[in-house]
Design a protein around this motif. Structure first.
Motif, PDB file in Angstrom:
ATOM      1  N   ARG A 148       0.879  -1.205   0.137  1.00  0.00           N
ATOM      2  CA  ARG A 148       0.033  -0.017  -0.028  1.00  0.00           C
ATOM      3  C   ARG A 148       0.857   1.223   0.164  1.00  0.00           C
ATOM      4  O   ARG A 148       1.768   1.356   0.756  1.00  0.00           O
ATOM      5  N   ASP A 162      -8.884   3.906   3.663  1.00  0.00           N
ATOM      6  CA  ASP A 162      -8.421   2.998   2.430  1.00  0.00           C
ATOM      7  C   ASP A 162      -8.055   3.615   1.130  1.00  0.00           C
ATOM      8  O   ASP A 162      -7.628   2.812   0.173  1.00  0.00           O
ATOM      9  N   MET A 193     -14.864  -0.808   2.710  1.00  0.00           N
ATOM     10  CA  MET A 193     -14.091   0.392   2.532  1.00  0.00           C
ATOM     11  C   MET A 193     -14.575   1.561   3.115  1.00  0.00           C
ATOM     12  O   MET A 193     -15.721   1.675   3.348  1.00  0.00           O
ATOM     13  N   TYR A 243      -2.516   0.993  -4.313  1.00  0.00           N
ATOM     14  CA  TYR A 243      -2.366  -0.599  -3.891  1.00  0.00           C
ATOM     15  C   TYR A 243      -1.240  -1.182  -5.112  1.00  0.00           C
ATOM     16  O   TYR A 243      -1.661  -1.053  -6.307  1.00  0.00           O
ATOM     17  N   VAL A 300     -10.158  -5.364  -0.944  1.00  0.00           N
ATOM     18  CA  VAL A 300     -10.180  -4.410   0.124  1.00  0.00           C
ATOM     19  C   VAL A 300     -11.633  -4.339   0.386  1.00  0.00           C
ATOM     20  O   VAL A 300     -12.671  -3.793  -0.266  1.00  0.00           O
ATOM     21  N   LYS A 343      -9.940  -8.069   6.230  1.00  0.00           N
ATOM     22  CA  LYS A 343      -9.993  -6.540   5.661  1.00  0.00           C
ATOM     23  C   LYS A 343      -9.396  -6.683   4.415  1.00  0.00           C
ATOM     24  O   LYS A 343     -10.124  -5.992   3.204  1.00  0.00           O
TER      25      LYS A 343
END
Lengths: 114, 117
Positions: free
Chosen positions: B36, B87, B83, B91, B80, B65
């Motif tokens: 991330r 977030d 969300m 990614y 994901v 998650k």
């Protein structure tokens, strides 16, 4: 445990000037050190790496970095900046031998001024 | 080196929904990683995905998650879930090369930029 500190989140240089991006690391084992570059909307690409041997490492696009154990540093340099060098640069460290987790710094955005 | 394709490249999502990111590699690789990248922060490893085994999550990341699939040696997905605006991030999928020489060089996809409203 390993960590990387990159001094300066933004660096500006004039076209043709020296580029110096600073990286200091902390590692409890002999480190492998990396510089990655990320151009806008692209993934990271490897610029250069140090594993063992010669401490001055040359990479792509005229960049080089020197591993200085006594200073725990791995600064990235390029003698003459080009407009195409504008990007974000990440220093990273890992342990040696087999796969080891790679820890990244927070990155330095390089701006090249015409 | 391996070529990695990720999709979607970007998406805008509503709070509470889930999104699955796909990562396709043009060669067989043992180790795949999901990172991330948040603005102003370093790349953070979410998990390591090896084919045929459960993903290994880093501290602060949980399977509920961020469920990950790794059905074969060229493909992985990261979901994901549920969300929230926190977030919102890029990614990145990556693979390791030169593992046998211990060089730990990573190749990255272009990333998936998620914005959660």
């Amino acid at each position: 445990a390993q960590s990387v500190t990159q001094l300066g989140s933004h660096v500006s240089v004039s076209e043709g000037a020296l580029v110096l991006l600073r990286c200091n690391y902390s590692s409890s084992v002999p480190p492998y050190l990396f510089w990655y570059v990320q151009y806008p909307n692209q993934g990271l690409q490897l610029l250069l790496k140090y594993t063992t041997g010669a401490t001055l490492v040359k990479g792509i696009n005229g960049f080089e970095a020197e591993f200085k154990k006594s200073e725990t540093s791995f600064h990235l340099t390029k003698p003459s900046a080009h407009m195409s060098d504008a990007a974000e640069y990440f220093c990273a460290v890992s342990g040696a031998g087999g796969y080891q987790k790679v820890t990244f710094g927070t990155g330095t955005k390089l701006q090249v001024i015409p | 080196s391996a070529v990695i394709s990720q999709k979607p490249s970007r998406d805008i999502c509503q709070r509470g929904t889930s999104l699955t990111i796909q990562c396709q590699v043009d060669s067989q690789v043992t180790m795949m990683f999901w990172y991330r990248q948040q603005p102003g922060q370093s790349l953070t490893l979410i998990a390591t995905a090896n084919q045929g085994s459960e993903a290994t999550y880093e501290s602060g990341f949980v399977i509920d998650k961020f469920p990950i699939s790794r059905p074969n040696l060229t493909f992985s997905t990261l979901t994901v879930s549920n969300m929230s605006p926190e977030d919102s991030s890029i990614y990145l999928c990556s693979v390791a090369r030169d593992v046998d020489s211990g060089a730990n060089v990573l190749t990255f996809g272009a990333g998936s930029r998620l914005t959660v409203l």
